[in-house]
Design a protein around this motif. Structure first.
Motif, PDB file in Angstrom:
ATOM      1  N   GLY A 130      -9.382  -9.421   9.577  1.00 40.87           N
ATOM      2  CA  GLY A 130      -8.464  -8.448   8.991  1.00 40.87           C
ATOM      3  C   GLY A 130      -7.466  -9.100   8.051  1.00 40.87           C
ATOM      4  O   GLY A 130      -7.264  -8.670   6.911  1.00 40.87           O
ATOM      5  N   GLU A 133      -9.205 -10.172   4.918  1.00 38.09           N
ATOM      6  CA  GLU A 133      -9.413  -9.097   3.944  1.00 38.09           C
ATOM      7  C   GLU A 133      -8.116  -8.749   3.221  1.00 38.09           C
ATOM      8  O   GLU A 133      -8.122  -8.435   2.026  1.00 38.09           O
ATOM      9  CB  GLU A 133      -9.966  -7.844   4.645  1.00 38.09           C
ATOM     10  CG  GLU A 133     -11.437  -7.964   5.017  1.00 38.09           C
ATOM     11  CD  GLU A 133     -12.075  -6.636   5.402  1.00 38.09           C
ATOM     12  OE1 GLU A 133     -13.251  -6.648   5.767  1.00 38.09           O
ATOM     13  OE2 GLU A 133     -11.377  -5.592   5.338  1.00 38.09           O
ATOM     14  N   MET A 134      -7.000  -8.800   3.942  1.00 39.19           N
ATOM     15  CA  MET A 134      -5.709  -8.509   3.315  1.00 39.19           C
ATOM     16  C   MET A 134      -5.398  -9.541   2.230  1.00 39.19           C
ATOM     17  O   MET A 134      -4.975  -9.197   1.124  1.00 39.19           O
ATOM     18  CB  MET A 134      -4.610  -8.502   4.373  1.00 39.19           C
ATOM     19  CG  MET A 134      -4.701  -7.335   5.337  1.00 39.19           C
ATOM     20  SD  MET A 134      -3.407  -7.382   6.622  1.00 39.19           S
ATOM     21  CE  MET A 134      -1.937  -7.086   5.597  1.00 39.19           C
ATOM     22  N   ALA A 137      -7.622  -9.046  -0.694  1.00 39.06           N
ATOM     23  CA  ALA A 137      -7.236  -7.866  -1.485  1.00 39.06           C
ATOM     24  C   ALA A 137      -6.119  -8.231  -2.462  1.00 39.06           C
ATOM     25  O   ALA A 137      -6.116  -7.813  -3.622  1.00 39.06           O
ATOM     26  CB  ALA A 137      -6.795  -6.729  -0.568  1.00 39.06           C
ATOM     27  N   ASP A 142      -6.576  -6.206  -5.981  1.00 37.08           N
ATOM     28  CA  ASP A 142      -6.823  -4.819  -5.536  1.00 37.08           C
ATOM     29  C   ASP A 142      -5.548  -4.009  -5.350  1.00 37.08           C
ATOM     30  O   ASP A 142      -5.576  -2.777  -5.405  1.00 37.08           O
ATOM     31  CB  ASP A 142      -7.565  -4.815  -4.188  1.00 37.08           C
ATOM     32  CG  ASP A 142      -8.991  -5.292  -4.312  1.00 37.08           C
ATOM     33  OD1 ASP A 142      -9.498  -5.380  -5.449  1.00 37.08           O
ATOM     34  OD2 ASP A 142      -9.607  -5.578  -3.268  1.00 37.08           O
ATOM     35  N   VAL A 241      -2.488  -2.741   1.587  1.00 36.87           N
ATOM     36  CA  VAL A 241      -3.606  -3.044   2.476  1.00 36.87           C
ATOM     37  C   VAL A 241      -3.028  -3.315   3.862  1.00 36.87           C
ATOM     38  O   VAL A 241      -1.969  -3.927   4.004  1.00 36.87           O
ATOM     39  CB  VAL A 241      -4.441  -4.226   1.923  1.00 36.87           C
ATOM     40  CG1 VAL A 241      -3.617  -5.490   1.789  1.00 36.87           C
ATOM     41  CG2 VAL A 241      -5.674  -4.478   2.771  1.00 36.87           C
ATOM     42  N   SER A 242      -3.717  -2.812   4.889  1.00 37.60           N
ATOM     43  CA  SER A 242      -3.193  -2.876   6.253  1.00 37.60           C
ATOM     44  C   SER A 242      -4.237  -3.407   7.221  1.00 37.60           C
ATOM     45  O   SER A 242      -5.436  -3.177   7.049  1.00 37.60           O
ATOM     46  CB  SER A 242      -2.795  -1.478   6.745  1.00 37.60           C
ATOM     47  OG  SER A 242      -1.763  -0.938   5.966  1.00 37.60           O
ATOM     48  N   LEU A 243      -3.756  -4.067   8.235  1.00 37.10           N
ATOM     49  CA  LEU A 243      -4.593  -4.529   9.338  1.00 37.10           C
ATOM     50  C   LEU A 243      -5.039  -3.325  10.165  1.00 37.10           C
ATOM     51  O   LEU A 243      -4.222  -2.440  10.460  1.00 37.10           O
ATOM     52  CB  LEU A 243      -3.713  -5.434  10.206  1.00 37.10           C
ATOM     53  CG  LEU A 243      -4.299  -6.591  10.978  1.00 37.10           C
ATOM     54  CD1 LEU A 243      -5.066  -7.541  10.074  1.00 37.10           C
ATOM     55  CD2 LEU A 243      -3.178  -7.344  11.692  1.00 37.10           C
ATOM     56  N   VAL A 244      -6.302  -3.304  10.554  1.00 37.35           N
ATOM     57  CA  VAL A 244      -6.797  -2.292  11.497  1.00 37.35           C
ATOM     58  C   VAL A 244      -7.214  -3.015  12.777  1.00 37.35           C
ATOM     59  O   VAL A 244      -8.107  -3.855  12.741  1.00 37.35           O
ATOM     60  CB  VAL A 244      -8.001  -1.520  10.916  1.00 37.35           C
ATOM     61  CG1 VAL A 244      -8.532  -0.520  11.932  1.00 37.35           C
ATOM     62  CG2 VAL A 244      -7.627  -0.831   9.629  1.00 37.35           C
TER      63      VAL A 244
END
Lengths: 329, 329, 329, 329
Positions: A130, A133-134, A137, A142, A241-244
């Protein structure tokens, strides 16, 4: 050739690393372990056919050990790390690198004297998919340029031995490291406050300014009751962008439609630990350190100390970092 | 001792298995590979220091191979699996076990003659953490007794060579296996329909009744355009449990707040593949098969054939299964 | 008997209120309108069969008007509100009550002199179903005692005329009011910072301490690009409750699975506006004010002014509130 | 001028409509009510200053009634609707229009004889914002051409008087209407099955083919235990659009992060009821019917009867619709 790893300290963290290496990291195998509790050392060593060393020092010097993982009590970290450097062996040291910034700096100095990096700090979140990906991004454009980060770190409950300072040095320190890495930036100032004025000052709210100006809010709440929960939103000029949190299933039952929040930080970051150990073993075999460095360990100490000072005074604290040596650039 | 694995067929799936084993499965190592395309075989073998066999048969018989993974074209699977049985070697065979139920039954017969299981089918979803949680929820009584299952399987686009029957035998077959496993139940009847009457009959809607009476709806849409997406909801008498696609981050951008849906089935099930290979290697070392069996491969053929027949006629088809031999109970 | 409402100012907000009343608020009807732009006044009045007043004062004094809604430019609010008080007519005044705290206080003083409340401020979020559920969750004990609140307020883009101070007084002020209402508590100190040091200081991060000690973080970002987005999480000692933006449908398309974020604050809070107008009309008919009061309008000015002062200095500002008169307790 | 509405039947549904009209629908007001239970009629009438009629027929003929809402028991609907047509008054009739298709057709015939539409059926979902967005997404080309629809309808529990047939005619009928409207298409065939072979056949799975070929799956489960839950996904050739249940807040508590699912169908569709009544009142004032028609009521009967027949036989049933009269095109 797999990396022969010696593990110092086989409590919950050390035992989990051993299990991860033996089940999911072909690049390494555990060849020796050491623990102050000898019975525990044998109990952990036998299933993975590892030897049991008579002391941490003997393990570090053992010819059966190519690299070391330090999971022993915090106050032993710096000396053990320096012994590894002296032995010329790569070492993965659980945080903190040392109890004080001064001691961390002595490890940095040892690396500088050796002329090369050998130490990686156990800031495993840098390997979490996660956070990866952040960071990607942001780097890929992004979300435009970074402007803010909002972090939340919650545990269901803390040990009764928890202290207000320990919340900063033990829990918040993960957030302090990850925002530096996410943003590729350094913390300039920190302020830590709590709604609770007396006793255990929990939760805490840190407001941080990076050198670039980016502002960061961090909530740490170690008695949040409902479970272990880590959140992060990175706010850019064209998006966020956020952590899931990982949840492979959801459930609808008894009037609720939701996902489980478990009280288990090792489970939450099991992918991160696996990927950390895997990357570290590969790097160690190649004689490089790409993960969080001794310098990052030193910075963590300094920032956390500034946070502790702020918690006491309520004021904004500058983060007085030494200049970064070229070895770590 | 790690399991020495020979891999037959090193296209996308075989190469991915080799990569997974070498980076994440300490219980195994790839010792030999074979591919009809010799150059490709060498290109894949070299980085993992594996040998290159002169033929699939030579690989199976090689003294450097303890167990075999079959990733070659579908029509070769049954004979290769039987050769592994003849050699007394555990084998992980990508689905299908055979192109026809009759041929799958010949593999089952070979195991029955050998008096033991050696074959595991590559229905990797059984190792996916989401499906595992769903099955556990049912077994633990979290949702009461099962009544229905709703499955959705979507690809962004299909190969131009796709056929209406191939959608059943190649894609829907994953759903057909997973519902049997989730419910620990057998499919009694199947009906497959499509809104598209001519040309490629895509999407398709299957309605299935299990022997227990549980009803299952399955949508398969191999040209769903927006990405690869697998969904499943298991409906019980006191609640439901659903698959949540893995998404470690979410993004808010350009008027949308959402998560990415990628067109990548290997990426979607990367955890499942890793856990499948890890469990298979452990089981092979222990001489057991706990994963999907040759019998499951035979059942998949029979159910898929019934589905294909239904697609042609529009009517409900019984699933004419042979009695299950004791070896597979 | 429905409340005969006069509307002063029929720009976007006034026109929307007129539309909402005529289509969804049986307790009221628009009987007269006034706008500096006479053509616009007629265009808006005709479809709802309302009269057009020759001046704001004439409207307030009209025998066809029982109650007044003020949507005219900010600088006119205080005098118009006082004229309504003088006329003994209930008034719903869009925020701000006045441009300065001093002027707001003059409205409060007029109410004190009149011996009763007549003014309601247009902080419509207090009627939003999400914030209502959050407040109820706290009051019902669902999340224990409040410890923190995290607010986020984002617009896609700001008018070119936006100023750094205007972000505090025009946008952040909604957050400042809602946390007071959610927590039933008063703001003690506020600090406002921005990652942007020059030009339009956007985004801004406010850290607020309530008198009870509860800490509040507020991000306001009026050029967040991706849409209008309002978030809020209330953190208690046994759980947290969060706002969920209204989205009656979700879409999976082009590699994304998500919900739309529109650039439309009136649409986002359409339920809140409707419920606000409905409750206000009922209250006006009953001669009471249950919504945000003139005092809340005064507090908003004071807190916002403290925020503006903090933005200039970077330091924490106390919020120097007058004692609350009994009329507002 | 607001529409003077007479309400026949003031049980839960009738009382809710009266409340909605009086609080949220300025275009209408309730002028008269009738109920078999006279005490109840008075109790409901008084707060809204409505008269109480001595009979349903008297209400329909009353000079104080411009339009009628029928919420009385199902078997009375058709005759009352025809009385409204005879009186030339617009009528909103709760579903079903009649207990049999034949009786519904008699209402249709009455409209045909009158040469105009006066009847609207209470299929309120057509006014739900979520279904509206779904329909718009299809019409706007956002998801390409429709291929499938998946519907789920769950209640926490059913009345003990529920019957297997009643699940089709009382609950599934909502889904049968909404898919016709979403797709602007007619149902060609229906099949209804249940995993439960004896006693109350709940849940049920319907598979429907539209005349265009589009396939629809419908789960109805009136004893789903966890709450009232309505789901819908419309699958197109370039994307899908799904209903999101309204939840203005989410909660993290006791190991779960989720939203509430209430057991309350009126609450779930409160927006739909409000918008339905508002649009119906406007249309009635304008002498038109834009909502679901008497013809839609007839079609609902026929499709539901086909569903009931299928449930008994297990086979696919054609839906034998009469040709649609021009009045309803």
């Amino acid at each position: 050739m797999s990396l022969r790893v010696g593990v110092i300290g086989v409590g919950a963290m050390g035992a989990d690393h051993i299990n991860t290496i033996s089940t999911a990291v072909p690049a390494a195998r555990v060849s020796e372990v050491y623990d102050f509790d000898v019975d525990r050392a044998y109990a952990v060593a036998q299933p993975v056919s590892a030897g049991v060393a008579g002391s941490a020092e003997a393990l570090i010097d053992s010819s059966a050990v190519d690299a070391v993982i330090i999971c022993s009590p915090d106050h032993t970290h710096a000396d053990l790390a320096k012994a590894c450097i002296a032995a010329g062996k790569p070492v993965l040291c659980e945080k903190p690198l040392a109890v004080t910034a001064e001691d961390s700096l002595s490890v940095v100095d040892a690396e500088l004297a050796a002329g090369r990096q050998l130490v990686q700090l156990g800031f495993m979140r840098r390997y979490d998919p996660g956070y990866r990906e952040m960071r990607d991004a942001l780097r890929n454009g992004d979300i435009g340029e970074a402007r803010m980060v909002h972090c939340v770190h919650r545990n269901a409950s803390s040990h009764t031995s928890s202290t207000s300072e320990g919340i900063v040095t033990g829990s918040m320190v993960h957030e302090l490291d990850i925002v530096r890495w996410l943003l590729d930036d350094e913390i300039a100032t920190i302020r830590v406050e709590s709604p609770v004025a007396e006793g255990l000052r929990d939760p805490q709210l840190a407001t941080i300014q990076m050198r670039s100006g980016v502002l960061v809010s961090v909530e740490v709440f170690v008695n949040a009751a409902y479970g272990y929960d880590v959140r992060c939103e990175l706010v850019g000029t064209s998006g966020t962008v956020s952590l899931v949190p990982p949840n492979p299933s959801s459930i609808r039952k008894a009037g609720i439609d939701g996902v489980r929040v478990r009280d288990d930080f090792i489970g939450r970051f099991s992918d991160a630990y696996r990927l950390e150990l895997s990357a570290w073993a590969e790097d160690a075999l190649n004689g490089v350190v790409h993960g969080p460095s001794a310098w990052d360990g030193y910075v963590a100490n300094v920032v956390a100390a500034s946070g502790v000072a702020s918690l006491a005074t309520g004021g904004r604290q500058n983060v007085p970092l030494d200049p970064r040596p070229n070895l770590y650039s």
